[in-house]
Scaffold this motif. Structure first.
Motif, PDB file in Angstrom:
ATOM      1  N   LEU A 208     -16.860 -11.774 -42.719  1.00  0.00           N
ATOM      2  CA  LEU A 208     -16.823 -11.979 -41.277  1.00  0.00           C
ATOM      3  C   LEU A 208     -16.347 -13.367 -40.879  1.00  0.00           C
ATOM      4  CD1 LEU A 208     -20.216 -10.293 -40.352  1.00  0.00           C
ATOM      5  CD2 LEU A 208     -17.948  -9.239 -40.552  1.00  0.00           C
ATOM      6  N   GLY A 209     -16.495 -14.295 -41.776  1.00  0.00           N
ATOM      7  CA  GLY A 209     -16.081 -15.660 -41.494  1.00  0.00           C
ATOM      8  C   GLY A 209     -15.762 -16.384 -42.780  1.00  0.00           C
ATOM      9  N   PHE A 210     -14.787 -17.290 -42.730  1.00  0.00           N
ATOM     10  CA  PHE A 210     -14.443 -18.089 -43.906  1.00  0.00           C
ATOM     11  C   PHE A 210     -13.669 -19.304 -43.423  1.00  0.00           C
ATOM     12  CE2 PHE A 210     -12.045 -19.411 -47.657  1.00  0.00           C
ATOM     13  CZ  PHE A 210     -12.975 -19.252 -48.669  1.00  0.00           C
ATOM     14  N   GLY A 211     -13.979 -20.467 -43.973  1.00  0.00           N
ATOM     15  CA  GLY A 211     -13.244 -21.666 -43.564  1.00  0.00           C
ATOM     16  C   GLY A 211     -13.662 -22.883 -44.356  1.00  0.00           C
ATOM     17  N   GLY A 212     -12.849 -23.907 -44.233  1.00  0.00           N
ATOM     18  CA  GLY A 212     -13.136 -25.172 -44.896  1.00  0.00           C
ATOM     19  C   GLY A 212     -11.978 -26.122 -44.734  1.00  0.00           C
ATOM     20  N   GLY A 213     -12.250 -27.411 -45.000  1.00  0.00           N
ATOM     21  CA  GLY A 213     -11.212 -28.429 -44.958  1.00  0.00           C
ATOM     22  C   GLY A 213     -11.003 -29.005 -43.581  1.00  0.00           C
ATOM     23  N   VAL A 214     -10.450 -30.240 -43.546  1.00  0.00           N
ATOM     24  CA  VAL A 214     -10.201 -30.927 -42.277  1.00  0.00           C
ATOM     25  C   VAL A 214      -8.743 -31.329 -42.109  1.00  0.00           C
ATOM     26  CG1 VAL A 214     -12.556 -31.813 -42.078  1.00  0.00           C
ATOM     27  CG2 VAL A 214     -10.837 -33.177 -43.270  1.00  0.00           C
ATOM     28  N   ALA A 215      -7.952 -31.330 -43.187  1.00  0.00           N
ATOM     29  CA  ALA A 215      -6.552 -31.744 -43.101  1.00  0.00           C
ATOM     30  C   ALA A 215      -5.778 -31.141 -44.264  1.00  0.00           C
ATOM     31  CB  ALA A 215      -6.432 -33.271 -43.141  1.00  0.00           C
ATOM     32  N   SER A 216      -4.498 -30.916 -44.039  1.00  0.00           N
ATOM     33  CA  SER A 216      -3.659 -30.362 -45.094  1.00  0.00           C
ATOM     34  C   SER A 216      -3.610 -31.266 -46.310  1.00  0.00           C
ATOM     35  CB  SER A 216      -2.239 -30.140 -44.567  1.00  0.00           C
ATOM     36  OG  SER A 216      -1.352 -29.783 -45.609  1.00  0.00           O
ATOM     37  N   ASN A 217      -3.593 -32.573 -46.074  1.00  0.00           N
ATOM     38  CA  ASN A 217      -3.397 -33.504 -47.178  1.00  0.00           C
ATOM     39  C   ASN A 217      -4.694 -34.087 -47.721  1.00  0.00           C
ATOM     40  OD1 ASN A 217      -3.973 -35.095 -44.980  1.00  0.00           O
ATOM     41  ND2 ASN A 217      -2.182 -36.413 -45.166  1.00  0.00           N
ATOM     42  N   ALA A 218      -5.794 -33.361 -47.557  1.00  0.00           N
ATOM     43  CA  ALA A 218      -7.077 -33.806 -48.102  1.00  0.00           C
ATOM     44  C   ALA A 218      -7.749 -32.653 -48.838  1.00  0.00           C
ATOM     45  CB  ALA A 218      -7.995 -34.307 -46.984  1.00  0.00           C
ATOM     46  N   VAL A 219      -8.216 -32.898 -50.051  1.00  0.00           N
ATOM     47  CA  VAL A 219      -8.965 -31.892 -50.802  1.00  0.00           C
ATOM     48  C   VAL A 219     -10.256 -31.595 -50.039  1.00  0.00           C
ATOM     49  CG1 VAL A 219     -10.119 -31.361 -52.985  1.00  0.00           C
ATOM     50  CG2 VAL A 219      -7.985 -32.688 -52.972  1.00  0.00           C
ATOM     51  N   PRO A 220     -10.557 -30.326 -49.739  1.00  0.00           N
ATOM     52  CA  PRO A 220     -11.729 -30.006 -48.913  1.00  0.00           C
ATOM     53  C   PRO A 220     -13.043 -30.153 -49.675  1.00  0.00           C
ATOM     54  CG  PRO A 220     -10.655 -27.994 -49.637  1.00  0.00           C
ATOM     55  CD  PRO A 220      -9.775 -29.125 -50.096  1.00  0.00           C
ATOM     56  N   ASP A 221     -13.985 -30.812 -49.044  1.00  0.00           N
ATOM     57  CA  ASP A 221     -15.300 -30.965 -49.679  1.00  0.00           C
ATOM     58  C   ASP A 221     -16.375 -30.096 -49.034  1.00  0.00           C
ATOM     59  OD1 ASP A 221     -15.597 -32.316 -47.304  1.00  0.00           O
ATOM     60  OD2 ASP A 221     -16.423 -34.141 -48.184  1.00  0.00           O
ATOM     61  N   ARG A 222     -16.007 -29.256 -48.063  1.00  0.00           N
ATOM     62  CA  ARG A 222     -16.945 -28.331 -47.437  1.00  0.00           C
ATOM     63  C   ARG A 222     -16.237 -26.994 -47.209  1.00  0.00           C
ATOM     64  NH1 ARG A 222     -19.459 -32.290 -48.369  1.00  0.00           N
ATOM     65  NH2 ARG A 222     -21.122 -33.301 -47.170  1.00  0.00           N
ATOM     66  N   ALA A 223     -16.959 -25.903 -47.419  1.00  0.00           N
ATOM     67  CA  ALA A 223     -16.428 -24.565 -47.126  1.00  0.00           C
ATOM     68  C   ALA A 223     -17.595 -23.636 -46.846  1.00  0.00           C
ATOM     69  CB  ALA A 223     -15.589 -24.034 -48.288  1.00  0.00           C
ATOM     70  N   PHE A 224     -17.324 -22.556 -46.083  1.00  0.00           N
ATOM     71  CA  PHE A 224     -18.384 -21.590 -45.784  1.00  0.00           C
ATOM     72  C   PHE A 224     -17.801 -20.186 -45.779  1.00  0.00           C
ATOM     73  CE2 PHE A 224     -16.426 -21.572 -41.677  1.00  0.00           C
ATOM     74  CZ  PHE A 224     -16.718 -20.326 -41.137  1.00  0.00           C
ATOM     75  N   ALA A 225     -18.671 -19.228 -45.972  1.00  0.00           N
ATOM     76  CA  ALA A 225     -18.323 -17.803 -45.827  1.00  0.00           C
ATOM     77  C   ALA A 225     -19.489 -17.097 -45.165  1.00  0.00           C
ATOM     78  CB  ALA A 225     -18.029 -17.172 -47.187  1.00  0.00           C
ATOM     79  N   LEU A 226     -19.182 -16.130 -44.312  1.00  0.00           N
ATOM     80  CA  LEU A 226     -20.202 -15.335 -43.638  1.00  0.00           C
ATOM     81  C   LEU A 226     -19.968 -13.878 -44.024  1.00  0.00           C
ATOM     82  CD1 LEU A 226     -22.550 -15.651 -41.592  1.00  0.00           C
ATOM     83  CD2 LEU A 226     -20.914 -15.037 -39.787  1.00  0.00           C
ATOM     84  N   LEU A 227     -20.995 -13.250 -44.622  1.00  0.00           N
ATOM     85  CA  LEU A 227     -20.870 -11.896 -45.153  1.00  0.00           C
ATOM     86  C   LEU A 227     -21.830 -10.944 -44.453  1.00  0.00           C
ATOM     87  CD1 LEU A 227     -20.853 -12.639 -49.008  1.00  0.00           C
ATOM     88  CD2 LEU A 227     -18.919 -12.651 -47.422  1.00  0.00           C
ATOM     89  N   ALA A 228     -21.394  -9.703 -44.338  1.00  0.00           N
ATOM     90  CA  ALA A 228     -22.266  -8.632 -43.850  1.00  0.00           C
ATOM     91  C   ALA A 228     -22.679  -7.755 -45.028  1.00  0.00           C
ATOM     92  CB  ALA A 228     -21.540  -7.792 -42.807  1.00  0.00           C
ATOM     93  N   GLY A 229     -23.900  -7.219 -44.950  1.00  0.00           N
ATOM     94  CA  GLY A 229     -24.351  -6.234 -45.928  1.00  0.00           C
ATOM     95  C   GLY A 229     -24.711  -6.779 -47.287  1.00  0.00           C
ATOM     96  N   VAL A 230     -24.943  -8.070 -47.399  1.00  0.00           N
ATOM     97  CA  VAL A 230     -25.339  -8.671 -48.674  1.00  0.00           C
ATOM     98  C   VAL A 230     -26.679  -9.367 -48.470  1.00  0.00           C
ATOM     99  CG1 VAL A 230     -24.751 -10.263 -50.536  1.00  0.00           C
ATOM    100  CG2 VAL A 230     -22.934  -9.026 -49.329  1.00  0.00           C
ATOM    101  N   PRO A 231     -27.767  -8.874 -49.036  1.00  0.00           N
ATOM    102  CA  PRO A 231     -29.075  -9.501 -48.839  1.00  0.00           C
ATOM    103  C   PRO A 231     -29.188 -10.815 -49.602  1.00  0.00           C
ATOM    104  CG  PRO A 231     -29.255  -7.639 -50.325  1.00  0.00           C
ATOM    105  CD  PRO A 231     -27.852  -7.624 -49.813  1.00  0.00           C
TER     106      PRO A 231
END
Length: 466
Positions: A208-231
């Motif tokens: 349902l959701g996925f994202g991370g990073g703040v700039a193209s030229n920077a290795v991302p140090d944060r990311a998230f995912a939002l899932l349905a149906g997974v306890p």
């Protein structure tokens, strides 16, 4: 009567004015000058960049130089010489987003352990001020140069260099330029830079959701995912084998977060992509369904290394070494997963073959390549006579044994005629603070002080040479 300024005199002047220089750097660091893509009028890169440019030009005027604002995109301070032809110093006042993980507010600069801490202190506001002080040093000590000297202050170096494109279209270029946005001794070349968005439709999955990073030229140090149906109970036992990944229940859904190690896209060694880490966790544990399962598997494999192998573009040469690549930003919007890529390819790579292989690899993984932009490499042979003079000026302060090099970073040098990167960084085996594009960015005050001496020496030498 004008005369040459000795290294000893420049060093003494730099030490005498060090505290003043630090205060001026901090004036600029306080401004959160992240370039915006949709500014207008007098602020084409947003009000914060306009404020930083105004402050930078005010500093130049305070220290005795004429200064012009070029349509809000950049500015130029001038020290007139005997000729209209000029030497150039090209710095930028825009910064990448601060991101997370700071020990103190990123735009409230402070001095600690001999460093100036704050976003932009090293990249590139500190060097911009040190360059200004090198010119001030020469002027106040009575040096007379044949050439005029331009100090350029830009506002969109981090977001495509539209500022410099404007400058080159409206202003005569210097006969030779220095870019203080690298490590010493001399950066004689820069790898090509290719950016693109990789897109994949993932409707019908539980992602349902996925994202991370703040700039193209920077290795991302944060990311998230939002899932349905997974306890949550199903995932908790898996976390022990995945350091840096956390899970929490959120409104009947599952939120996963990952932490990595940020860094500049050009120098991925020692970094860790949070996006790749999270994608690998999802794929390896079969936590996503439908087309998202294949998308996560692709991201995990494509960014499992930083040297082009995951995208089948692992070109290398003897001049510039290995190609590198990172996935700076990812987002899920309207059922479309977009992963930005930032590739730094070697100077002698076959560019057409690289693009062809990239598209084939992505297509096989279910991704289309969109908004591709290719910025070709630049290279000045180390035998250029100016490079010998720059090496001499550097070695007088830091000692001998260093060689010119080619890097993956992209600076203004790549869009200028007769330009090379020249300091002020030196390798630090045990840095106390982060580097450019990292949390807790800091610059050693001694580096900037040394830069004043080195630049004063180098400008006089290049003035005689060209």
């Amino acid at each position: 009567m004008s005369a040459a300024v000795s290294r000893q005199a420049a060093r003494a002047w730099a030490l005498e004015h060090r505290e003043e220089m630090v205060r001026d750097v901090m004036r600029l660091v306080r401004i959160p000058s992240v370039a915006e893509p949709a500014g207008s009028g007098a602020a084409p890169f947003g009000p914060a960049c306009a404020e930083a440019l105004a402050e930078g030009l005010a500093l130049c005027r305070e220290h005795g130089f004429s200064a012009r604002n070029l349509a809000g995109r950049c500015g130029v301070a001038l020290w007139p010489g005997k000729r209209a032809e000029s030497l150039g110093i090209f710095s930028h006042l825009d910064v990448v987003p601060a991101g997370e993980g700071w020990a103190s507010p990123p735009f409230e600069p402070r001095v600690e352990n001999g460093y100036i801490i704050g976003r932009g202190s090293g990249d590139n506001k500190g060097p911009a001020v040190a360059a200004l002080y090198a010119l001030r040093c020469l002027k106040e000590l009575g040096a007379g140069l044949e050439h005029s000297v331009q100090l350029y202050l830009g506002c969109s170096e981090e977001t495509g260099m539209a500022d410099l494109v404007y400058y080159t279209q409206h202003e005569p270029q210097p006969v030779f330029s220095l870019v203080p946005d690298v490590n010493f001794p001399v950066c004689c070349g820069e790898k090509g830079i290719l950016t693109a968005d990789l897109t994949c439709r993932v409707e019908g999955s539980n992602l349902l959701g996925f994202g991370g990073g703040v700039a193209s030229n920077a290795v991302p140090d944060r990311a998230f995912a939002l899932l349905a149906g997974v306890p949550l109970a199903e995932v908790e036992p898996l976390l022990a084998g995945a350091p840096g990944v956390e899970a929490a229940a959120e409104g009947g859904k599952l939120r996963l977060t990952a932490r990595g190690i940020a860094g500049h896209a050009a120098f991925p060694e020692g970094t860790e992509s949070a996006i790749q880490k999270l994608a690998a966790f999802l794929a390896q544990n079969a936590l996503v369904t439908g087309p998202a399962a294949g998308a996560m598997a692709f991201l995990a494999a494509a960014f499992g290394d930083a040297y082009g192998e995951g995208l089948d573009i692992d070109f290398r040469d003897e001049v510039s070494g290995r190609t590198t690549h990172v996935g700076g930003m990812a987002r899920l919007d309207g059922g479309v997963l977009t992963q930005n890529i930032n590739v730094r390819y070697c100077v002698r790579a076959d560019q057409a073959a690289l693009i062809r292989r990239l598209k084939a690899r992505c297509s096989a993984g279910g991704f289309a390549v969109e908004r591709l932009h290719n910025d070709p490499p630049c290279y000045t042979p180390p035998q250029h006579p100016a490079i010998a003079e720059l090496l001499r000026a550097y070695e007088a302060v830091y000692g001998g044994g260093a060689e010119p090099y080619v890097m993956g970073g992209g600076t203004y040098a790549r869009k200028l005629k007769n330009a090379v990167g020249f300091g002020p960084g030196v390798p630090d085996p045990a840095p106390l603070y982060g580097g450019g594009h990292q949390p807790n960015e800091g610059v050693r005050i001694q580096l900037l002080t040394n830069m004043i001496e080195i630049y004063a020496d180098a400008l006089q030498a290049i003035d005689r040479l060209v």
